[in-house]
Design a protein around this motif. Sequence first.
Motif, PDB file in Angstrom:
ATOM      1  N   PRO A 133       0.781  -1.235   0.000  1.00 54.21           N
ATOM      2  CA  PRO A 133       0.000   0.000   0.000  1.00 54.21           C
ATOM      3  C   PRO A 133       0.818   1.293   0.000  1.00 54.21           C
ATOM      4  CG  PRO A 133       0.143  -0.820   2.230  1.00 54.21           C
ATOM      5  CD  PRO A 133       0.917  -1.788   1.362  1.00 54.21           C
ATOM      6  N   VAL A 134       2.148   1.209  -0.066  1.00 53.12           N
ATOM      7  CA  VAL A 134       2.956   2.435  -0.060  1.00 53.12           C
ATOM      8  C   VAL A 134       3.884   2.445  -1.272  1.00 53.12           C
ATOM      9  CG1 VAL A 134       2.872   2.602   2.448  1.00 53.12           C
ATOM     10  CG2 VAL A 134       4.791   1.440   1.358  1.00 53.12           C
ATOM     11  N   PHE A 135       4.275   3.631  -1.704  1.00 52.19           N
ATOM     12  CA  PHE A 135       5.223   3.751  -2.810  1.00 52.19           C
ATOM     13  C   PHE A 135       5.967   5.069  -2.696  1.00 52.19           C
ATOM     14  CE2 PHE A 135       1.364   5.745  -4.341  1.00 52.19           C
ATOM     15  CZ  PHE A 135       1.812   6.884  -5.020  1.00 52.19           C
ATOM     16  N   HIS A 136       7.084   5.158  -3.416  1.00 60.93           N
ATOM     17  CA  HIS A 136       7.871   6.391  -3.472  1.00 60.93           C
ATOM     18  C   HIS A 136       7.859   6.881  -4.911  1.00 60.93           C
ATOM     19  CE1 HIS A 136      10.863   9.313  -2.192  1.00 60.93           C
ATOM     20  NE2 HIS A 136      11.536   9.058  -3.308  1.00 60.93           N
ATOM     21  N   TYR A 137       7.419   8.114  -5.093  1.00 62.56           N
ATOM     22  CA  TYR A 137       7.310   8.688  -6.434  1.00 62.56           C
ATOM     23  C   TYR A 137       8.659   9.264  -6.847  1.00 62.56           C
ATOM     24  CZ  TYR A 137       5.614  11.686 -10.217  1.00 62.56           C
ATOM     25  OH  TYR A 137       5.416  12.296 -11.421  1.00 62.56           O
ATOM     26  N   ARG A 138       9.130   8.932  -8.068  1.00 62.57           N
ATOM     27  CA  ARG A 138      10.495   9.269  -8.469  1.00 62.57           C
ATOM     28  C   ARG A 138      10.591  10.150  -9.715  1.00 62.57           C
ATOM     29  NH1 ARG A 138      10.465   3.970  -6.567  1.00 62.57           N
ATOM     30  NH2 ARG A 138      12.020   3.487  -4.984  1.00 62.57           N
ATOM     31  N   LEU A 139       9.483  10.443 -10.373  1.00 67.08           N
ATOM     32  CA  LEU A 139       9.552  11.267 -11.570  1.00 67.08           C
ATOM     33  C   LEU A 139       9.691  12.744 -11.219  1.00 67.08           C
ATOM     34  CD1 LEU A 139       6.771   9.635 -13.790  1.00 67.08           C
ATOM     35  CD2 LEU A 139       9.201   9.065 -13.671  1.00 67.08           C
ATOM     36  N   GLU A 140      10.197  13.536 -12.189  1.00 61.99           N
ATOM     37  CA  GLU A 140      10.339  14.967 -11.972  1.00 61.99           C
ATOM     38  C   GLU A 140       9.002  15.699 -12.113  1.00 61.99           C
ATOM     39  OE1 GLU A 140      13.340  16.600 -14.458  1.00 61.99           O
ATOM     40  OE2 GLU A 140      14.961  15.374 -13.610  1.00 61.99           O
ATOM     41  N   THR A 141       8.082  15.168 -12.915  1.00 67.24           N
ATOM     42  CA  THR A 141       6.779  15.799 -13.095  1.00 67.24           C
ATOM     43  C   THR A 141       6.029  15.827 -11.760  1.00 67.24           C
ATOM     44  OG1 THR A 141       6.660  14.920 -15.344  1.00 67.24           O
ATOM     45  CG2 THR A 141       4.610  15.742 -14.376  1.00 67.24           C
ATOM     46  N   PRO A 142       5.640  17.008 -11.275  1.00 65.23           N
ATOM     47  CA  PRO A 142       4.960  17.078  -9.963  1.00 65.23           C
ATOM     48  C   PRO A 142       3.660  16.272  -9.943  1.00 65.23           C
ATOM     49  CG  PRO A 142       5.687  19.257 -10.672  1.00 65.23           C
ATOM     50  CD  PRO A 142       5.845  18.348 -11.853  1.00 65.23           C
ATOM     51  N   LEU A 143       3.597  15.300  -9.074  1.00 64.55           N
ATOM     52  CA  LEU A 143       2.423  14.438  -9.001  1.00 64.55           C
ATOM     53  C   LEU A 143       1.207  15.193  -8.474  1.00 64.55           C
ATOM     54  CD1 LEU A 143       1.339  11.528  -9.349  1.00 64.55           C
ATOM     55  CD2 LEU A 143       2.086  11.070  -7.009  1.00 64.55           C
ATOM     56  N   GLU A 144       1.434  16.137  -7.558  1.00 64.77           N
ATOM     57  CA  GLU A 144       0.314  16.828  -6.923  1.00 64.77           C
ATOM     58  C   GLU A 144      -0.489  17.667  -7.918  1.00 64.77           C
ATOM     59  OE1 GLU A 144       4.007  19.388  -6.116  1.00 64.77           O
ATOM     60  OE2 GLU A 144       3.479  17.247  -6.263  1.00 64.77           O
ATOM     61  N   ARG A 145       0.096  18.011  -9.050  1.00 63.06           N
ATOM     62  CA  ARG A 145      -0.634  18.806 -10.037  1.00 63.06           C
ATOM     63  C   ARG A 145      -1.762  18.016 -10.702  1.00 63.06           C
ATOM     64  NH1 ARG A 145       4.206  22.115 -13.211  1.00 63.06           N
ATOM     65  NH2 ARG A 145       4.998  23.254 -11.366  1.00 63.06           N
ATOM     66  N   ARG A 146      -1.718  16.690 -10.572  1.00 63.74           N
ATOM     67  CA  ARG A 146      -2.776  15.869 -11.150  1.00 63.74           C
ATOM     68  C   ARG A 146      -3.893  15.571 -10.163  1.00 63.74           C
ATOM     69  NH1 ARG A 146      -1.229  14.783 -16.381  1.00 63.74           N
ATOM     70  NH2 ARG A 146      -3.501  14.840 -16.551  1.00 63.74           N
ATOM     71  N   ILE A 147      -3.803  16.100  -8.960  1.00 65.30           N
ATOM     72  CA  ILE A 147      -4.897  15.972  -8.001  1.00 65.30           C
ATOM     73  C   ILE A 147      -5.915  17.075  -8.301  1.00 65.30           C
ATOM     74  CG2 ILE A 147      -5.572  16.023  -5.573  1.00 65.30           C
ATOM     75  CD1 ILE A 147      -3.855  13.657  -6.137  1.00 65.30           C
ATOM     76  N   PRO A 148      -7.146  16.727  -8.653  1.00 67.22           N
ATOM     77  CA  PRO A 148      -8.124  17.736  -9.076  1.00 67.22           C
ATOM     78  C   PRO A 148      -8.727  18.501  -7.902  1.00 67.22           C
ATOM     79  CG  PRO A 148      -9.144  15.578  -9.100  1.00 67.22           C
ATOM     80  CD  PRO A 148      -7.680  15.357  -8.748  1.00 67.22           C
ATOM     81  N   VAL A 149      -7.867  19.189  -7.156  1.00 71.04           N
ATOM     82  CA  VAL A 149      -8.329  19.969  -6.017  1.00 71.04           C
ATOM     83  C   VAL A 149      -9.022  21.232  -6.526  1.00 71.04           C
ATOM     84  CG1 VAL A 149      -7.597  21.226  -3.961  1.00 71.04           C
ATOM     85  CG2 VAL A 149      -6.488  19.072  -4.568  1.00 71.04           C
ATOM     86  N   GLY A 150     -10.145  21.578  -5.927  1.00 72.95           N
ATOM     87  CA  GLY A 150     -10.811  22.810  -6.289  1.00 72.95           C
ATOM     88  C   GLY A 150     -12.260  22.647  -6.697  1.00 72.95           C
ATOM     89  N   TYR A 151     -12.819  21.457  -6.560  1.00 76.24           N
ATOM     90  CA  TYR A 151     -14.221  21.225  -6.913  1.00 76.24           C
ATOM     91  C   TYR A 151     -15.053  20.996  -5.650  1.00 76.24           C
ATOM     92  CZ  TYR A 151     -12.431  20.576 -11.620  1.00 76.24           C
ATOM     93  OH  TYR A 151     -11.827  20.768 -12.822  1.00 76.24           O
TER      94      TYR A 151
END
Length: 280
Positions: free
Chosen positions: A113-131
């Motif tokens: 159930p856990v992982f470490h994100y390693r790409l340079e592309t910010p992962l948080e930008r794909r969270i659709p916060v704001g609805y």
Amino acid sequence: MICDTAYRFEQESRAGGLSVCYSGREACTPGHSFGPAVRDHYIIHYILRGKGTFEQDGRQYPLGPSDAFLITPYHTASYRADESDPWEYVWIAFRGSDVDGILARCGLSRQTPVFHYRLETPLERRIPVGYSAAAANTAQDYEALGELYGFFSLLMRSHEMHSDARASRGTPLQQAIAYVEANYFNDFSVEDLAAHVSLSRSQLYRVFKNSLGMSPQSYILQCRLTKARYLVCNTALSVAEIALSCGFTDQSYFTRCFRSQYGASPLVYRVSDDARPLQR
């Protein structure tokens, strides 16, 4: 500031196999905790900064920046921010019949159930916060769903980038799920599926049961019924044609399975309120 932003929206399952439930962001106070508790959906928390501990199924996971944890439905979980360096995270909750297959391709399951994100592309930008539930409309629902698919795409790329050559085809579970998705319309057996991933039938059963909580046969049936429901709702095909298109050689058996899953026969379901057009 306990909660920097905390947006929530609910959408109908217009996409059938995957839908977003809610999302948010929080900068936690020292020692802030949640649980033990259970959810009826999946949630992924992605840590932006700080530290904390996640616990599920009796196992504890100390986590930090660029780590993430998955909460699975109806399994007790808890998490707690560090006292000296509390974490800030974003989260997204989702559900749907396609989730287990998608998570498997990301290297995630109840057992991992856990992982470490390693790409340079910010992962948080794909969270659709704001609805918000009150403001969300159909276009916003689809926009959020698109972001969720983009989120999973980044997780898959991160997972694949750091998989060794031997695992380039994926784990046995990932290979099995991909085989079912590509061959659901064919008449194949669990033995055929086990042979494809080089496991015995009993080994394959344990892989599915431990990761997805169901047998390979149940997963195959669920996949076929999901495809059949799409055809019932979106085409004028006969019941016999739908059955054959989804790997059922016996129309009566197909009808029994469909009724058991969706509470009505295919023809009755087609004219019911639940049969609004679905996307694949």
